[in-house]
Design an enzyme around this catalytic site. Structure first.
Site, PDB file in Angstrom:
ATOM      1  N   ASN A   7      -1.903  23.245   0.651  1.00 53.63           N
ATOM      2  CA  ASN A   7      -0.829  24.327   0.246  1.00 53.63           C
ATOM      3  C   ASN A   7      -0.456  25.338   1.126  1.00 53.63           C
ATOM      4  OD1 ASN A   7       0.917  25.883  -1.286  1.00 53.63           O
ATOM      5  ND2 ASN A   7      -0.615  25.856  -3.194  1.00 53.63           N
ATOM      6  N   ARG A  89       1.783  20.273  -0.563  1.00 48.92           N
ATOM      7  CA  ARG A  89       2.997  20.813  -1.658  1.00 48.92           C
ATOM      8  C   ARG A  89       3.983  21.461  -1.019  1.00 48.92           C
ATOM      9  NH1 ARG A  89       2.300  26.623  -4.204  1.00 48.92           N
ATOM     10  NH2 ARG A  89       3.949  26.522  -5.909  1.00 48.92           N
ATOM     11  N   HIS A 178       6.577  24.790 -10.491  1.00 49.39           N
ATOM     12  CA  HIS A 178       5.336  23.916 -11.155  1.00 49.39           C
ATOM     13  C   HIS A 178       5.518  22.622 -11.423  1.00 49.39           C
ATOM     14  CE1 HIS A 178       4.324  28.696 -12.517  1.00 49.39           C
ATOM     15  NE2 HIS A 178       3.686  28.346 -11.371  1.00 49.39           N
ATOM     16  N   ARG A 236       6.231  39.400 -11.295  1.00 49.37           N
ATOM     17  CA  ARG A 236       7.719  38.890 -11.416  1.00 49.37           C
ATOM     18  C   ARG A 236       8.334  39.129 -12.916  1.00 49.37           C
ATOM     19  NH1 ARG A 236       6.978  32.713  -9.617  1.00 49.37           N
ATOM     20  NH2 ARG A 236       5.160  33.486  -8.613  1.00 49.37           N
ATOM     21  N   GLU A 380      -3.207  20.627  -9.890  1.00 47.88           N
ATOM     22  CA  GLU A 380      -2.060  20.042  -8.977  1.00 47.88           C
ATOM     23  C   GLU A 380      -2.511  19.498  -7.780  1.00 47.88           C
ATOM     24  OE1 GLU A 380      -1.149  24.355  -9.791  1.00 47.88           O
ATOM     25  OE2 GLU A 380       1.053  23.817  -9.232  1.00 47.88           O
TER      26      GLU A 380
END
Ligand code: ADP
Length: 394
Positions: A7, A89, A178, A236, A380
């Site tokens: 990733n 990813r 996601h 965020r 993940e």
């Protein structure tokens, strides 16, 4: 069969080496501050090494990963040949990639063409792929896209009410993110309870998103064209009145780039509380009487509940609710307060089970709850490794 999962961020590279025979993690770690110093961390064979070292670029970080996997206390392989494939990813697959793919030149061109939509992420992801090709020559690389799972959303969920030409000319639409986490949870829950047709998944971490899933397909999700959309996150802002953007820009003479930075890095739990973006710090501060820390938490609980309410409508009711990711998996208080919003609907948590479910898979609702509520830790990387294995076997 061993699969390396990568990733790659703009200044970081996270990795996991997974033995697919029993899906165990042989080694995991990360390289940070790439291009601005450098730090590596690797956990393998029951030991952890962590030290500063010069990492000029992503290629240097890949060399470091190979070195760690093949030498010293963290040695888990003898040569690069022991790795069957590398799974990456990739954040933005746009409307080009609806599932995971084996990397070839055409795939790389596709990822490159989407850089505009996710400038920081996709360029780093592409760099990761190219470095892996150089570090492990001849090994297959696979891309697993963050938004591929969301490609089943109907147009009424993904279209923004802007002039249609923005969709035609610039591909402005909701993509969601996601996806690999939401897919992992959906597959996992289906494996245990195939009878649940409608599920709502709350992935609440630093970045957060909720998704509405019917018969294994995403009907809607809270992140949008970018991962800034949805509800309050660590730093965020999530969804806000769009007019605020130009209002602040005019008031403070802020450039679009700076405004983007404010909304992505200085807002959310951190911006509201002025304390931290981290749940643990916020709870400590709130318990000590910090009102703004409590306010940030109240906004989080309220907005997660609202999102679930919205998706209850999208799905026409639901059978199961799942909490996952850092906050979802580890904070019983969040789950309790969010679920209390749905008391009117007969949702009931078993307080003991809720308290006990910390980072582990458990059903936390009572037997007579109107919907089943679960904690399922996400994975993940495992999902990426499984896709990689399936594609190289084909
Ligand atoms: P990312 O989006 O970066 O993958 P994570 O899913 O790791 O983020 O979630 C990070 C958030 O989870 C942070 O707010 C952190 O405080 C919270 N978190 C992680 N572990 C715990 C814990 N044991 N107790 C409370 N909060 C936790």
């Amino acid at each position: 069969m061993k699969i390396l999962v990568i990733n790659c961020g703009s200044s970081s590279l996270k990795f996991k080496l997974i033995e697919m025979q029993d899906e165990t993690v042989l080694a995991k770690g990360n390289c940070e501050r790439i291009g601005a110093g450098g730090h590596v961390k690797c956990k393998a064979n029951g030991t952890t090494v962590s030290y500063d070292c010069e990492l000029q670029n992503h290629a240097a970080a890949f060399e470091k990963v190979s070195e760690l996997l093949m030498n010293g206390d963290t040695k888990v392989i003898d040569s690069p040949d022991d790795i069957a494939a590398i799974g990456h990813r990739v954040v933005q697959g746009g409307d080009i990639f609806h599932k995971s793919v084996l990397v070839d030149e055409k795939v790389k061109d596709g990822i490159r063409s989407l850089i505009d939509l996710a400038p920081l992420h996709n360029s780093a992801n592409l760099q990761g792929i190219e470095c892996a090709e150089a570090a492990f020559p001849g090994k297959p690389n696979v891309c697993v896209f963050d938004n591929a799972f969301h490609s089943t959303m109907p147009p009424r969920a993904y279209m923004y009410p802007l002039p249609y030409r923005y969709y035609q000319d610039y591909k402005v639409r909701k993509y969601g993110f996601h996806g690999t986490s939401h897919r992992y949870i959906s597959v996992r829950l289906h494996g245990m309870h195939p009878e649940y047709r409608k599920i709502i998944i709350c992935h609440i971490g630093n970045g957060s998103s909720v998704s509405a899933i019917k018969d294994g397909e995403v009907m809607d999700t809270s992140m949008g064209m970018t991962p800034l959309d949805g509800f309050i996150m660590g730093t965020r802002c999530g969804s806000i009145d769009p007019a605020i953007v130009t209002y602040i820009q005019e008031k403070e003479g802020v450039s679009p780039e700076r405004m983007n930075e404010i909304m992505n890095k200085e807002s959310g739990l951190l911006g509201l509380s002025g304390v931290s973006s981290d749940m643990r710090d916020l709870r400590k501060a709130a318990n000590a009487g910090n009102e703004r820390a409590q306010l940030a938490l109240d906004v989080l609980y309220y907005q997660v509940a609202q999102q679930i309410g919205a998706y209850m409508v999208s799905l026409g009711g639901f059978d199961a609710l799942v909490f996952t990711a850092g906050i979802g998996e580890n904070t019983p208080m969040t789950r309790k307060i969010v679920c209390d919003f749905f008391k009117f609907f007969g949702m009931k948590l078993d307080p003991k089970k809720n308290e006990a479910a910390i980072g582990k898979e458990m059903r936390i609702s009572t037997d007579d709850s109107s919907v089943a509520v679960y904690v399922i830790p996400t994975d993940e990387e495992l999902m990426i490794a499984r896709d990689t294995k399936a594609l190289i076997r084909r």
